[in-house]
Write a protein that holds these residues in place. Sequence first.
Motif, PDB file in Angstrom:
ATOM      1  N   TRP A   5       0.861  -1.180   0.000  1.00 46.99           N
ATOM      2  CA  TRP A   5       0.000   0.000   0.000  1.00 46.99           C
ATOM      3  C   TRP A   5       0.895   1.227   0.000  1.00 46.99           C
ATOM      4  CZ3 TRP A   5      -3.585  -1.514   4.703  1.00 46.99           C
ATOM      5  CH2 TRP A   5      -4.474  -2.523   4.296  1.00 46.99           C
ATOM      6  N   SER A  69      -6.922  10.042   2.672  1.00 49.45           N
ATOM      7  CA  SER A  69      -6.291   8.737   2.454  1.00 49.45           C
ATOM      8  C   SER A  69      -6.756   7.710   3.478  1.00 49.45           C
ATOM      9  CB  SER A  69      -4.763   8.882   2.504  1.00 49.45           C
ATOM     10  OG  SER A  69      -4.279   9.636   1.413  1.00 49.45           O
ATOM     11  N   LEU A  73      -8.940   4.276   3.069  1.00 50.43           N
ATOM     12  CA  LEU A  73      -8.506   2.999   3.625  1.00 50.43           C
ATOM     13  C   LEU A  73      -9.583   2.397   4.522  1.00 50.43           C
ATOM     14  CD1 LEU A  73      -6.352   0.829   4.091  1.00 50.43           C
ATOM     15  CD2 LEU A  73      -5.380   2.295   5.884  1.00 50.43           C
ATOM     16  N   LEU A  76     -12.240   0.992   2.315  1.00 48.43           N
ATOM     17  CA  LEU A  76     -11.739  -0.228   1.680  1.00 48.43           C
ATOM     18  C   LEU A  76     -11.827  -1.411   2.636  1.00 48.43           C
ATOM     19  CD1 LEU A  76     -10.250  -1.729  -0.599  1.00 48.43           C
ATOM     20  CD2 LEU A  76      -8.098  -0.854   0.359  1.00 48.43           C
ATOM     21  N   ILE A 282      -3.413   4.517  -2.370  1.00 46.56           N
ATOM     22  CA  ILE A 282      -4.618   4.864  -1.615  1.00 46.56           C
ATOM     23  C   ILE A 282      -4.567   6.348  -1.284  1.00 46.56           C
ATOM     24  CG2 ILE A 282      -5.999   4.372   0.433  1.00 46.56           C
ATOM     25  CD1 ILE A 282      -4.632   1.606   0.523  1.00 46.56           C
ATOM     26  N   ILE A 304      -6.857   3.666  -5.610  1.00 47.19           N
ATOM     27  CA  ILE A 304      -8.037   3.811  -4.758  1.00 47.19           C
ATOM     28  C   ILE A 304      -8.162   5.296  -4.429  1.00 47.19           C
ATOM     29  CG2 ILE A 304      -9.144   3.201  -2.579  1.00 47.19           C
ATOM     30  CD1 ILE A 304      -8.950   0.873  -4.456  1.00 47.19           C
TER      31      ILE A 304
END
Length: 319
Positions: A5, A69, A73, A76, A282, A304
């Motif tokens: 990530w 961000s 996350l 997600l 991300i 993302i």
Amino acid sequence: MSIAWVFPGQGSQVVGMGRDLITASPAARQIFAIADETLDFGLSELCFSGPETDLTATENAQPALLTTSIALLAALREVSGDRLEPPIAVAGHSLGEYSALVAGGSLDFVTALRLVRRRGELMAAAHEGGMAAVIGLDADVLEQICDEVSATLQEHGVSQSTVVIANYNAPDQLVISGTSVAVEHASLLAKSRGAKRVIPLKVSAAFHSPLMVDAAEGMAKAIAEVSIRDLDIPLIANVTAEPIRSTDDVRREIVAQVVAPVRWIASVRYMVAMGVETFIEIGPGRVLTGLIRRIAPEARLINIATFEDIRALTVMQPV
């Protein structure tokens, strides 16, 4: 497949970032609410609606990017649940390293938010020097140019002689940072030695250079007052481009990265060497995806940046 990530830094902010998450993800909505309460102003509204000039201000852009961000996350994780494959490494570009520290379990979100707000204030308070992107010149040539310019200016009695490479972003994209006169001289010399383009950056100071020593000292004081844990997932550090996990290493990294260059090329190559096959960026934008494509063209790249990206991730399609 092995995943890393990665989290973008300042410059990726855009008005409207995170707005779609509010209705789609309770977890993301909570992150924005925590940010507003912690900072005691409407950071979420600044992300969603601007104005752009306020969002771009360093002291606002840094916590705004961290919040967006981490909200992405959180969404997600909420949507994927147990299906989300954990990364074998995390990394972030400059400011993005704080998002990586949250993702890796070293900092809780509130602590990271307060640190980033302070970092932004300290960096915004610095008004000395400038930066320029250098396109199409080898790092060793640019390093030599920086050394030459600093030495020549010193020989001529110019006290403001500092210029260094601040960001090793990609093989064809480097950034220099230093005093205004030194950056100007280095830019001219870079053009004469084959750089395709040299682009002055719209920044208020010489970030990631020795001129940021006061900001680094301020971060040392800030980091001494907060709780930090060992990382659950190794962080590939900006300063060394090597993994760190311990609390002491995290404290050193947070201070050092303010004045040290971002070694993004070496960081990506390290992650590839450790077995990373897929990089998931991300955060807002696609800056890191573009850089990684030029560093490791064989890697799978996934963005993302919106809730739709989270839905699409279930099929694990490369970008």
